[in-house]
Motif scaffolding. Structure first.
Motif, short mmCIF file in Angstrom:
data_model
loop_
_atom_site.label_atom_id
_atom_site.label_comp_id
_atom_site.label_asym_id
_atom_site.label_seq_id
_atom_site.Cartn_x
_atom_site.Cartn_y
_atom_site.Cartn_z
N PRO A 1 3.50 6.23 -6.33
CA PRO A 1 2.62 7.38 -6.54
C PRO A 1 3.42 8.59 -7.05
N GLY A 2 2.74 9.48 -7.78
CA GLY A 2 3.38 10.67 -8.36
C GLY A 2 4.20 11.44 -7.32
N GLY A 3 5.34 11.96 -7.72
CA GLY A 3 6.15 12.82 -6.85
C GLY A 3 7.28 12.09 -6.16
N LEU A 4 7.15 10.77 -5.96
CA LEU A 4 8.17 10.06 -5.17
C LEU A 4 9.48 9.87 -5.95
N ILE A 5 9.38 9.61 -7.24
CA ILE A 5 10.62 9.45 -8.03
C ILE A 5 11.38 10.78 -8.03
N LYS A 6 10.65 11.86 -8.20
CA LYS A 6 11.30 13.18 -8.21
C LYS A 6 12.00 13.42 -6.87
N SER A 7 11.33 13.05 -5.78
CA SER A 7 11.94 13.31 -4.47
C SER A 7 13.18 12.43 -4.26
N ILE A 8 13.18 11.22 -4.81
CA ILE A 8 14.37 10.35 -4.69
C ILE A 8 15.53 10.97 -5.48
N MET A 9 15.22 11.43 -6.70
CA MET A 9 16.28 12.02 -7.53
C MET A 9 16.81 13.31 -6.92
N GLN A 10 15.92 14.08 -6.29
CA GLN A 10 16.40 15.31 -5.63
C GLN A 10 17.42 14.98 -4.55
N GLU A 11 17.16 13.88 -3.84
CA GLU A 11 18.09 13.45 -2.78
C GLU A 11 19.43 13.03 -3.39
N ASN B 1 0.83 -1.21 0.00
CA ASN B 1 0.00 0.00 0.00
C ASN B 1 0.87 1.27 0.00
N ASP B 2 0.20 2.43 -0.17
CA ASP B 2 0.95 3.69 -0.30
C ASP B 2 1.72 4.06 0.96
N GLU B 3 1.20 3.64 2.12
CA GLU B 3 1.89 3.99 3.37
C GLU B 3 3.27 3.30 3.41
N ILE B 4 3.30 2.01 3.05
CA ILE B 4 4.58 1.28 3.02
C ILE B 4 5.51 1.92 1.99
N LYS B 5 4.95 2.27 0.85
CA LYS B 5 5.78 2.87 -0.20
C LYS B 5 6.42 4.17 0.31
N ASP B 6 5.63 4.98 1.01
CA ASP B 6 6.16 6.24 1.56
C ASP B 6 7.28 5.99 2.55
N ARG B 7 7.06 5.01 3.44
CA ARG B 7 8.09 4.71 4.45
C ARG B 7 9.35 4.18 3.78
N TYR B 8 9.16 3.36 2.75
CA TYR B 8 10.32 2.82 2.03
C TYR B 8 11.11 3.95 1.39
N VAL B 9 10.40 4.85 0.73
CA VAL B 9 11.10 5.95 0.04
C VAL B 9 11.85 6.83 1.05
N SER B 10 11.26 7.05 2.23
CA SER B 10 11.97 7.84 3.26
C SER B 10 13.24 7.14 3.68
N ALA B 11 13.16 5.80 3.88
CA ALA B 11 14.36 5.05 4.28
C ALA B 11 15.41 5.08 3.16
N LEU B 12 14.94 4.92 1.93
CA LEU B 12 15.85 4.95 0.78
C LEU B 12 16.57 6.30 0.70
N LYS B 13 15.82 7.38 0.96
CA LYS B 13 16.44 8.71 0.91
C LYS B 13 17.50 8.86 2.00
N LYS B 14 17.25 8.23 3.14
CA LYS B 14 18.26 8.26 4.21
C LYS B 14 19.51 7.51 3.74
#
Ligand code: SF4
Length: 382
Positions: free
Chosen positions: A71-81, A29-42
């Motif tokens: 979901p939209g926006g997450l790839i951009k936020s990963i690349m910004q990191e 689900n989207d909640e797990i995806k969000d948490r994963y992306v936050s960990a990945l950015k770390k």
């Protein structure tokens, strides 16, 4: 001066699981995806701190899973990191893997805004029946619409994946798929022979004999058709499974084959850095919680290769490429002349029509026949 480094970023999510898939990917689900992306950015920040003084990034590959299922926006936020913590060269090749029914116009704009300039899309087969048997949820029409969407926004560096040898797939299916890709002007095509992985729904069906693989002869004719047809159409087979129009070879793939440095970020991602191979945990909750609570990367396997292992890898990876194995470079690296050390084995392989030697450039090159039994050649030489 900084040395070159490639980044592989793993997105372990798909909208559904294909019947043959053993990749580390989950339907979440989207909640797990969000948490994963936050960990990945770390993880990106931690690794950037360690490496950005010595390395500059030359290629990036966002793979999966299905990165375009985020979901939209997450790839951009990963690349910004990535841009925040690494030095990325101006003309870096930046690829994203997408599946045809997950792309939207907004996502294409987002990817382009994030600097992504290459897209690798899983078509696999043009036949509706075979796509259904594979458990793919997209249609041929989804693929056509995605290609159009990418081109409308100026993204023309597109690669398409095709699977050869799926149960009930015929030579005609492969021909129609390749003809379609040629008609569309797709400049890079990867043709993978199916590998059946234990534990997948496909392997269960095969074990229960409710389906069966095509004859080996049929699969060989599928591969040979791809080689002949694509070569005639101006493609170069630059690696056993990869075909490109001039100027469209994947720079990132070449990093793997040439054993240059690459850093894997994210779940189950593998790295090769300073002659060492290491990989992150495959356990999704463990990956997230480890980074959240320890502020460190959950590396589970690290191995410094022995000289013998390095030699094996070198031979194996170089022979997969149509440029072949550079005997002079091998000598420089390992202090051994393969022409002397493997004289008898090379003579036998030449006699059997599996390799040729380019005496002007001192390269050992697999022939068409050789590419079909590459593992045997490698075994003989290592
Ligand atoms: S889309 Fe790719 S990664 Fe996802 S389930 Fe299918 S084969 Fe596996």
């Amino acid at each position: 001066m900084r040395k070159g480094l490639s980044l592989y970023i793993h997105i372990p999510f798909c909208n559904s699981k294909c019947n043959y898939c053993s990749f580390t990917s989950f339907v979440s689900n989207d909640e797990i995806k969000d948490r994963y992306v936050s960990a990945l950015k770390k993880e990106i920040a931690i690794r950037g701190k360690e490496l950005s003084a010595q390395y500059e990034v030359t290629t990036i590959y966002i793979g999966g899973g299905t990165p375009s299922s985020l979901p939209g926006g997450l790839i951009k936020s990963i690349m910004q990191e990535v841009y925040k913590h690494f030095v990325v060269i101006n003309n870096a090749e930046i690829t994203i893997e997408v599946n045809p029914n997950t792309l939207t116009k907004e996502k294409v704009s987002e990817y382009m805004f994030a600097g992504i300039n290459r897209v690798s899309m899983g078509l696999q087969c043009a036949s509706k029946t075979i796509l259904e048997k594979m458990g793919r949820t997209h249609t041929l029409d989804d693929f056509l619409k995605s290609v159009q969407m990418l081109r409308e926004q100026g993204l023309n560096n597109i690669s398409a994946d095709v699977i050869l040898g799926y149960p009930e797939e015929t030579l005609t299916d492969v021909k129609l798929t390749i003809e379609l890709l040629l008609k569309l002007g797709i400049p890079h095509i990867s043709t993978y022979m199916l590998s059946v992985e234990e534990g997948t729904p496909l392997s269960v069906k095969l074990n229960h004999k409710t389906t069966q693989l095509p004859e080996e002869e049929t699969v060989v004719s599928m591969y040979n058709y791809c080689v002949d047809r694509l070569t005639k159409a101006g493609f170069e087979r630059y690696e056993v499974s990869n075909f490109a129009k001039p100027g469209f070879r994947s720079k990132h793939n070449e990093v793997y084959w040439k054993r240059y440095n690459y850093l894997g970020l994210g779940l189950a991602a593998h790295s090769f850095l300073k002659h060492q191979r290491f990989s992150n945990t495959k356990d999704l909750p463990a990956y997230i919680t480890y980074i959240e609570s320890n502020g460190d990367v959950p590396v589970v396997e690290a191995k410094k290769l022995t000289k013998e292992e390095e030699k094996e890898e070198w031979i194996m990876l170089m022979l997969r490429r149509s440029d072949g194995l550079d005997v002079d470079a091998y000598k420089k690296e390992f202090g051994e002349n393969l022409f002397v050390k493997k004289k008898n084995q090379l003579a036998m392989l030449i006699k059997n029509g599996l390799i040729i030697i380019n005496t002007q450039t001192n390269h050992i090159i697999a022939t068409n026949k050789g590419f079909l039994v590459l593992n045997k050649i490698i075994e003989t030489l290592v």
